[in-house]
Design a protein around this motif. Sequence first.
Motif, short mmCIF file in Angstrom:
data_model
loop_
_atom_site.label_atom_id
_atom_site.label_comp_id
_atom_site.label_asym_id
_atom_site.label_seq_id
_atom_site.Cartn_x
_atom_site.Cartn_y
_atom_site.Cartn_z
N GLN A 5 -2.99 7.03 10.32
CA GLN A 5 -3.37 5.65 10.90
C GLN A 5 -2.84 5.11 9.88
OE1 GLN A 5 -7.55 5.55 9.61
NE2 GLN A 5 -7.93 7.65 10.46
N GLY A 6 -1.69 5.19 9.39
CA GLY A 6 -0.94 3.86 8.72
C GLY A 6 -0.90 2.98 7.86
N THR A 7 -2.32 3.17 6.73
CA THR A 7 -3.11 2.18 5.61
C THR A 7 -2.62 2.09 4.71
OG1 THR A 7 -4.73 4.25 5.73
CG2 THR A 7 -5.23 2.32 7.62
N MET A 8 -2.05 3.39 4.67
CA MET A 8 -1.35 3.29 2.93
C MET A 8 -0.49 4.66 3.04
SD MET A 8 -4.09 3.13 -0.33
CE MET A 8 -5.65 4.97 0.22
N MET A 9 -0.15 5.12 1.68
CA MET A 9 0.69 6.14 0.94
C MET A 9 0.69 6.62 -0.26
SD MET A 9 4.58 6.58 3.55
CE MET A 9 4.70 8.26 2.40
N VAL A 10 -0.47 7.67 -0.58
CA VAL A 10 -0.64 7.86 -1.74
C VAL A 10 -0.28 9.50 -2.20
CG1 VAL A 10 -2.13 8.37 -3.82
CG2 VAL A 10 -2.38 6.61 -2.12
N GLY A 11 0.81 10.28 -3.19
CA GLY A 11 1.01 11.60 -3.43
C GLY A 11 0.00 12.29 -3.94
N ARG A 49 0.91 -1.37 -0.05
CA ARG A 49 -0.49 0.42 -0.23
C ARG A 49 0.48 0.93 -0.01
NH1 ARG A 49 -4.15 -3.55 2.43
NH2 ARG A 49 -5.24 -4.54 1.02
N PHE A 50 2.06 1.04 -0.12
CA PHE A 50 3.04 2.48 -0.48
C PHE A 50 3.06 2.70 -2.11
CE2 PHE A 50 7.15 4.36 -1.39
CZ PHE A 50 7.62 5.25 -0.67
N PHE A 51 2.32 3.44 -2.30
CA PHE A 51 1.79 4.28 -3.53
C PHE A 51 2.53 5.75 -3.77
CE2 PHE A 51 -1.11 1.86 -2.83
CZ PHE A 51 -2.07 0.23 -4.12
N ASN A 52 3.22 6.26 -2.99
CA ASN A 52 3.85 7.25 -2.43
C ASN A 52 4.64 8.53 -4.19
OD1 ASN A 52 3.22 9.77 -0.49
ND2 ASN A 52 5.26 10.09 -0.75
N GLN A 53 5.56 6.93 -4.35
CA GLN A 53 6.80 7.36 -5.14
C GLN A 53 6.87 6.41 -6.56
OE1 GLN A 53 7.60 8.92 -1.75
NE2 GLN A 53 7.81 10.67 -3.22
N LEU A 54 7.94 7.53 -7.17
CA LEU A 54 8.34 6.33 -7.98
C LEU A 54 9.38 4.78 -7.92
CD1 LEU A 54 8.23 8.90 -11.41
CD2 LEU A 54 6.82 7.30 -10.24
N PHE A 55 9.37 4.82 -7.10
CA PHE A 55 9.88 3.03 -6.60
C PHE A 55 9.20 2.82 -5.35
CE2 PHE A 55 11.34 6.41 -3.29
CZ PHE A 55 11.01 6.04 -2.51
N ALA A 56 9.26 1.63 -5.26
CA ALA A 56 8.27 0.57 -3.72
C ALA A 56 8.69 -0.66 -4.48
CB ALA A 56 6.80 1.17 -4.52
N GLY A 57 8.25 -1.11 -3.50
CA GLY A 57 8.37 -2.86 -3.23
C GLY A 57 9.63 -3.68 -3.16
#
Length: 491
Positions: A446-452, A92-100
């Motif tokens: 809440q720590g559930t997700m990160m979206v920019g 659920r980390f969608f914040n940047q152009l690096f993830a996973g």
Amino acid sequence: MDAESRILRDLNEPLVDHAEGQLFLNDAFKIIMEEVLCKGTDIKQKVCEWKEPEELSLLLDLELRATGEPRERLLQRVKDVAKYSIKTSHPRFFNQLFAGVDYHALAGRFLTEALNTNLYTYEVAPVFVLMENEVLRGMRQLVGWTEGDGIFCPGGSVSNMYAMNLARYQLLPDVKRQGLFGLPRLNVFTSSEVRNGHHTVSVGLPTCRMFNDDRRMDPVDLDEKIKLAKSQGAVPFLVSCTCGTTVRGAFDPLDLIADVCEKHKLWMHVDAAWGGSVLFSKQHAHLMQGVNRANSVAWNPHKMLATGLQCSALLLQDTMNLLRNCHSANATYLFQQDKFYDVKFDVGDKSVQCSRKVDCLKFWLMWKAVGSNGFADRVDKAFSHAGYLVDQIKKREGFCLLQEPDFVNICFWFIPPSLRGKEGNADYQDRLAKVAPVIKERMMKQGTMMVGYQPLGNKVNFFRLVVFSPVLSQKDMDFVIDEIERLGNDL
């Protein structure tokens, strides 16, 4: 015992206790495996454990002291760092152009750090000199070049700056000897959308920018602006195209731009730091049609391919040692010409840096593990996830796409029930602009997700979600919609 006596006693003993150090490292790795790689990839766990700066500083006890700490306390430090850091490998980390995370690449990262060598001469990095050459060759082949050059750089911004430096040197080689004072007024040309891509292209040099309603560089406008710059006494020397802008994921029309560059004899650079990985996919490589006509390409496998930070390559079509000629300092303490091996393998003289990390091993090991076909599958799956999410956004009340995406960047607004049907109100845009920041605050606390989120031109704050992590599944796409709705319905 005084300090002098202690030093004399220790002269015959190493300062590092290998047995104790390796025991500590084994225990630290257990914490990393549990806290970062097990909990950090578990959807039941938080993406982040948010703390305000003052509270976090106290929790971490950041003060550095004259005396060291015992082993157990240091291991707790390791655990605290892991606990309070952002879990970028989380689905659920969608914040940047690096993830996973890719575990083969991660093994390469661990091995790189353990070996701790410097990629400038064959004598200190024989494996990695050969490995970097082979990885760069494989990347150039995907671009469409059978020959060429290249180097791994510390980020796409530096790759872009290298390209500008090379283009300037090719046009005005005396700059290396005479400096900048006598240069004419130079112009770089790029799309205004690049402000939402790698900002380096618009820093430090006079720049003319083109932009049209299609958010891509307009080749006709480019041609006209180059003519105008020449008529005003400027010297154009580089056109920087973008394949995958940071916010909207736009791809410039490379073939048409190449025609203009050839007409005016300008260096054509392609910033494909984000979008370059589509070249692995037969289904989506058409987005970069014409890239083989470029002089240079920047490409970051640490983005879409999840190679891990950092992994950024500059690829060149040049076969005449331009990279070395431009940057060589001929440092005799490193690059002696009478070595017992072929000094062409001392690649450090191609770099502005001296010390240079090994960034190729993680990519090489991952490529060995999954193959080019595996990378193609990852790219294709990312597009499929993005398409599914777009379909869900269109179906769900209160969600509004900024535009149909070209890539895996999905830009949209969430419109709470209180604002629906109020589009004509004078304060509608001001109120809508406040929605995304509040939802972002709630999701992080809440720590559930990160979206920019961000504004763009006259468009107020909207969410920008990037869908490419290899750990994603369709249920994560559903979660995004449900969670934003849950966090924002009362606004």
